[in-house]
Design an enzyme around this catalytic site. Sequence first.
Site, PDB file in Angstrom:
ATOM      1  N   HIS A   1     -21.903  -8.334 -36.640  1.00  0.00           N
ATOM      2  CA  HIS A   1     -21.487  -7.306 -37.594  1.00  0.00           C
ATOM      3  C   HIS A   1     -20.002  -7.465 -37.906  1.00  0.00           C
ATOM      4  CE1 HIS A   1     -24.861  -4.584 -35.724  1.00  0.00           C
ATOM      5  NE2 HIS A   1     -25.357  -5.535 -36.499  1.00  0.00           N
ATOM      6  N   LEU A   2     -19.684  -7.865 -39.127  1.00  0.00           N
ATOM      7  CA  LEU A   2     -18.294  -8.017 -39.566  1.00  0.00           C
ATOM      8  C   LEU A   2     -18.097  -7.203 -40.845  1.00  0.00           C
ATOM      9  CD1 LEU A   2     -19.547 -11.132 -38.786  1.00  0.00           C
ATOM     10  CD2 LEU A   2     -17.092 -11.550 -38.666  1.00  0.00           C
TER      11      LEU A   2
END
Length: 545
Positions: free
Chosen positions: A483-484
């Site tokens: 998750h970025l």
Amino acid sequence: MRANQIGSWKNSNIGFQRDFIRYFESLATLALYSRQERRTLIRREANYQGADSEIGAPAELRAEIVVIGSGPGGAITACLLAEAGRDVLLIEEGEHLPLSSCTPFSTEEMLQKYRNGGQTVALGKNKIAYVEGCCVGGGSEINSGLYHRTPPEILEHWRKEFQVEALAEKDLLPHFESCERDVSVSMLPHAAPPASLKLHDGATKLGWKSLEVPRWYRYEDAVPKSAIGNSDKSRAGRQSSIGSRQSMTETFIPRFLNAGGRLLSSTRANRIRQNGDGWLIESAHKSSGVIRIVADSLFLCAGAVHTPALLRRSGITHNIGNSLQVHTTAKIVARFSDDVNSADMGVPVHQVKEFSPRLSFGCSISSPAYVALGLLDHPEAARETSRTWQRTAAYYTMITSEGRGNIRTLPSFRDPLVRYSLTETDRRNLSDGLRKLGQILFTSGATELYPSLTRGSVLRDDSCLSKIPDVLPDGLANLMTIHLFSSCPMGEDKSKCATDSFGRIHGFKNLFVNDASLLCTAPGVNPQGSIMAIARRNVLKFLNK
């Protein structure tokens, strides 16, 4: 002698030596467990559809609107614009492949659909491995399909701290509901996998909040999202049914093409330039070479790393790529006395949210290859994987980090440099998370736990959890994220925001961001639901609907 040298490097105090050995151990492990996957791939290759629905790649193209990137943000952007009658060109750096091109979560999938084969890392005192999709459909083609709405308190924080307009829970509700219908967000129609239930049962015995997370999967006997909160017992008697992941290539991309949109894959956008009131995109096709693309309006949806990288390569830098955030995770591989794993286990669906957003817990993909990778810090246990994997599963603790990262382009380098700094509080939370995860797993019947810590001990009961340090030492935890976000935050506060409340880059006409980069901070949950709902909201604003 060679074995002794490898051992000394693996346990070295010098980070480069440890990383060097770990990298090749990972490759060897994947190669070892990929032979069966290759046999599966040969059976599937006949199903390749290729890119028959795409346009050719001439030296110059013109479109009213160009969308760069076809992941969840880009696919919904391009689809809704095309369905509104606009002339839209969608370009994607990766190839156009069907879901059936490879076995999910396999080595071959990493080679086909991950950027750089999954070999990407954010540098810093604590390196964080991360993965990105690089194919038509982006991350939706490779992730687990778990779905959350943005928590209301997070939306309120963004609204106040970043001055984001029209972002209350009631504002996003119709967008969440529409996206959930479009990708068939639903509960499992049958009992969850045993490894997932172990996590749920352990948390429940401790009195901690645990829930089944819905997925964007289509099942013939699907349980609608409105059934969230129903117990697994209500579905325990049902037989397992195979669902199909409702990724972008199964949903919004076909709709986009049916509406007359044009798709060009294997095309990298190198730089953008203003062209009067419009934009010129300097691109390169994998086979055809240089392409000049002219657009009246441009939407950047290349993800939280490559959207800011493209902007910075193009000289647009104000509040761009300075505020990257991730959900940092650390893992524990757990062994049980009974079978919890199988070749067709699929994706575990339970998450423990008792301490959210600070901490969350879940069960990871646990194929033999992934189990063996999770045991690299425990070589004796790793060697037993082929014999014990059915009694073994991988679990994770995830933190909402207060640290930040940045993205910078380097001359002559194709990919940007990504750096990330964890705070002491982050490292303390990771330690606390590992201890609490261990408590859950021992409560659910685990006999041994193997934390992903260099020089970490095998944990055999609750009393061993004190061996996990109060604060993870710099450089000794093997961390990762999928998750970025937050690298181009939205909002009206120009001192910290790259775009306005609806994705238009401050100071520029007809230039928009519409992907994970916009999320102001870490949402504390899987971000795809947030990305899709906000992208839909922004497109409808652009269309004045």
